[in-house]
Write a protein that holds these residues in place. Sequence first.
Motif, PDB file in Angstrom:
ATOM      1  N   ALA A  64       0.826  -1.206   0.000  1.00  0.00           N
ATOM      2  CA  ALA A  64       0.000   0.000   0.000  1.00  0.00           C
ATOM      3  C   ALA A  64       0.858   1.254   0.000  1.00  0.00           C
ATOM      4  CB  ALA A  64      -0.929  -0.007   1.216  1.00  0.00           C
ATOM      5  N   VAL A  65       2.008   1.185   0.661  1.00  0.00           N
ATOM      6  CA  VAL A  65       2.907   2.339   0.712  1.00  0.00           C
ATOM      7  C   VAL A  65       3.365   2.714  -0.692  1.00  0.00           C
ATOM      8  CG1 VAL A  65       5.136   3.187   1.530  1.00  0.00           C
ATOM      9  CG2 VAL A  65       3.666   1.863   3.061  1.00  0.00           C
ATOM     10  N   GLN A 138      -2.146   1.082   6.882  1.00  0.00           N
ATOM     11  CA  GLN A 138      -0.832   0.623   6.453  1.00  0.00           C
ATOM     12  C   GLN A 138       0.157   1.774   6.240  1.00  0.00           C
ATOM     13  OE1 GLN A 138       0.455  -2.528   5.863  1.00  0.00           O
ATOM     14  NE2 GLN A 138      -1.388  -3.316   6.864  1.00  0.00           N
ATOM     15  N   VAL A 139      -0.332   2.930   5.807  1.00  0.00           N
ATOM     16  CA  VAL A 139       0.590   4.005   5.396  1.00  0.00           C
ATOM     17  C   VAL A 139       0.626   5.188   6.352  1.00  0.00           C
ATOM     18  CG1 VAL A 139       0.199   3.380   2.983  1.00  0.00           C
ATOM     19  CG2 VAL A 139      -1.085   5.260   3.963  1.00  0.00           C
ATOM     20  N   ALA A 140      -0.311   5.265   7.298  1.00  0.00           N
ATOM     21  CA  ALA A 140      -0.438   6.453   8.153  1.00  0.00           C
ATOM     22  C   ALA A 140       0.863   6.804   8.862  1.00  0.00           C
ATOM     23  CB  ALA A 140      -1.565   6.260   9.165  1.00  0.00           C
ATOM     24  N   ASN A 141       1.605   5.793   9.319  1.00  0.00           N
ATOM     25  CA  ASN A 141       2.839   6.053  10.062  1.00  0.00           C
ATOM     26  C   ASN A 141       4.099   5.842   9.232  1.00  0.00           C
ATOM     27  OD1 ASN A 141       1.373   6.565  12.453  1.00  0.00           O
ATOM     28  ND2 ASN A 141       1.212   4.353  12.848  1.00  0.00           N
ATOM     29  N   LYS A 142       3.915   5.636   7.936  1.00  0.00           N
ATOM     30  CA  LYS A 142       5.069   5.364   7.081  1.00  0.00           C
ATOM     31  C   LYS A 142       5.326   6.452   6.043  1.00  0.00           C
ATOM     32  CE  LYS A 142       4.518   0.336   7.435  1.00  0.00           C
ATOM     33  NZ  LYS A 142       3.276   0.299   8.221  1.00  0.00           N
ATOM     34  N   VAL A 145       2.129  12.011   5.010  1.00  0.00           N
ATOM     35  CA  VAL A 145       0.946  12.400   4.243  1.00  0.00           C
ATOM     36  C   VAL A 145      -0.198  12.659   5.214  1.00  0.00           C
ATOM     37  CG1 VAL A 145      -0.716  11.663   2.498  1.00  0.00           C
ATOM     38  CG2 VAL A 145       1.669  11.006   2.281  1.00  0.00           C
ATOM     39  N   GLN A 146      -0.968  13.680   4.958  1.00  0.00           N
ATOM     40  CA  GLN A 146      -2.129  13.988   5.783  1.00  0.00           C
ATOM     41  C   GLN A 146      -3.381  13.384   5.155  1.00  0.00           C
ATOM     42  OE1 GLN A 146      -2.353  18.187   6.813  1.00  0.00           O
ATOM     43  NE2 GLN A 146      -0.161  18.422   6.451  1.00  0.00           N
ATOM     44  N   PHE A 147      -4.291  12.934   6.021  1.00  0.00           N
ATOM     45  CA  PHE A 147      -5.530  12.313   5.557  1.00  0.00           C
ATOM     46  C   PHE A 147      -6.729  13.019   6.173  1.00  0.00           C
ATOM     47  CE2 PHE A 147      -2.370   8.993   5.148  1.00  0.00           C
ATOM     48  CZ  PHE A 147      -2.697   8.366   3.952  1.00  0.00           C
ATOM     49  N   VAL A 167      -6.679  11.691   0.727  1.00  0.00           N
ATOM     50  CA  VAL A 167      -5.313  12.185   0.891  1.00  0.00           C
ATOM     51  C   VAL A 167      -5.323  13.692   0.659  1.00  0.00           C
ATOM     52  CG1 VAL A 167      -2.955  12.089   0.015  1.00  0.00           C
ATOM     53  CG2 VAL A 167      -4.328  10.006   0.132  1.00  0.00           C
ATOM     54  N   ALA A 168      -4.753  14.439   1.601  1.00  0.00           N
ATOM     55  CA  ALA A 168      -4.669  15.895   1.466  1.00  0.00           C
ATOM     56  C   ALA A 168      -3.551  16.220   0.492  1.00  0.00           C
ATOM     57  CB  ALA A 168      -4.406  16.543   2.825  1.00  0.00           C
TER      58      ALA A 168
END
Length: 561
Positions: A64-65, A138-142, A145-147, A167-168
């Motif tokens: 996903a990243v 999966q990607v929030a901490n990797k 990127v702001q969501f 995704v912002a």
Amino acid sequence: MKRKIAAIFAADIAGYSRLVAEDEEETLRRLASYRSVVDDFIAKAGGRIFNTAGDAVLAEFPSAVDAVRCAIDIQESLRTRNMAYPPSRQMSFRIGITIGDVVERDGDLLGDGVNIAARLEGLAEVGGICVSRAVHEQVANKLSVQFADIGAQEVKNIPTPVHAYMVAMRREDGSYSTPQVKKPGAKPAPAPNWMWPLVVAVVSIVAIGVAGFLYFTKLEQTSTAVATSSPPPAATAAAVPSAPATPATTAPSPAAKAPASTPTATPTTNPTATAAASPTPAPSSPAAAAKFPADQVPFVGERARAYLTNEYSAAGDSKAFALNIGGFVGYALNQPNEDAARSAALDQCQKRADTAQSPRRCEIYAVGNNIIYAHGRPPMPPQPWVRVDPMTQRPFASKDVPMVRDQAKARLESFVPAAKSRAVALGPGGQYFMVVGTATIDEAARRALESCGAFAGGACMIVAVDDNFTVPIPSALRVTGFFHAASNPSIIADARDDVVRKLGEAMGWNAVAVGTAGRPGLGLKAADEQTAVNGALAECAKRDSDCHVIAIGPFTVGPIN
């Protein structure tokens, strides 16, 4: 068939059908260009495209990243490309990403994972990215990127709601947008029961008031008609007393006041309201009736001119248009006032120019439909701007462009691999400007000449179009400038007009030689440079002494140092 877990990426173009309907050929050409960008990013990120249809792209990624990072790169790259086009012709993708269990069959992927990715793509903003909760986790901490959490979304043909995140995307100024998405299926809450009696009472009062107003208005009109023997009722509203009414005694209707008191009022007027304020219809204001002279705007492409002709010209007065000589533009329509329009147009133009690293500053070209650009039209040469001559045409090479410094020649190396149609204009002092990726050669030539002329301060010359030089490029002697026979002091005055006429009619390689008395000799229509030079020297020797070549093709020449 085999099953696997994969990150599924789905993308398509927002408003693609409209773009095709407006200009099919141009849209398909740009789609191919944009798709090459998308395909390249997907391949570099380790993804695999498993299906395409029209403007849609479906791809799988091992993580996903990788999928989200690739989507961001694609959107930012395409956003930069879109800056060259007016808003109505920009081509923007929506992208949806999820993680799901899919079935692979003959290289294609099937299953809910693919369907959900497609539905998320439909939820995404234009130029944006929408991901499922599984991807977000999966990607929030990797990724930095702001969501924006948009909650559970009910989507077509998926039995359970899909929890989604937007995704912002980064704006042009480096800040991040905050997506605002209305949830599908959300219905306004019903009004509480206690409100219904209140609503009925309000409606009843309004109805009684309207009925009373209409009754007394009718009564007043009837009395006025009897007392003055006025025309039929349809014209009575426009009639005025026999004594001239002054502003103090006769107030215009609210509809007639609005355009004068509200800067943002549309230029069209209500004929009835105008008649009520004056016995003669008020003429349309010049600003409203005038068509914006888009055909006079320099530096910009035909798409921008079409936007100025249609959308910009038709908009209200509180608008502005900015440009720079590199062809970057900024528009601001329907602003609160002229100052706001100026600021917004200038800011948009400068951001686009800065993104492309254009060294030229943007300036306000027009406010409303009035041109205020201080520099006027750039100097242009007479037409035809491009003359294709197979005898002198040869492949373009940046090292052979005359009068240009070596550092600038290095920048010209990007000309040949650039998108067609393209042109290089050369200035009399060694200035140059290249335009690439236009719809036609004529557009590329015009824009290159306008931009080159603006900073050269004199008319420029098209020296290359697409893959070839379009003028003879001397190699036997050093180019020192542009040759103008009509004003060249080396040629005696009574022979200049004849030289101009003969050169204007001759294709192929041409050369001019003069002697001590200024008597010219011409070598015309030669198959190569040396033959033209020899012919010019031979003819000059018949009329003069100590002859030397002063021009080859459109250039003045001198000894090679």
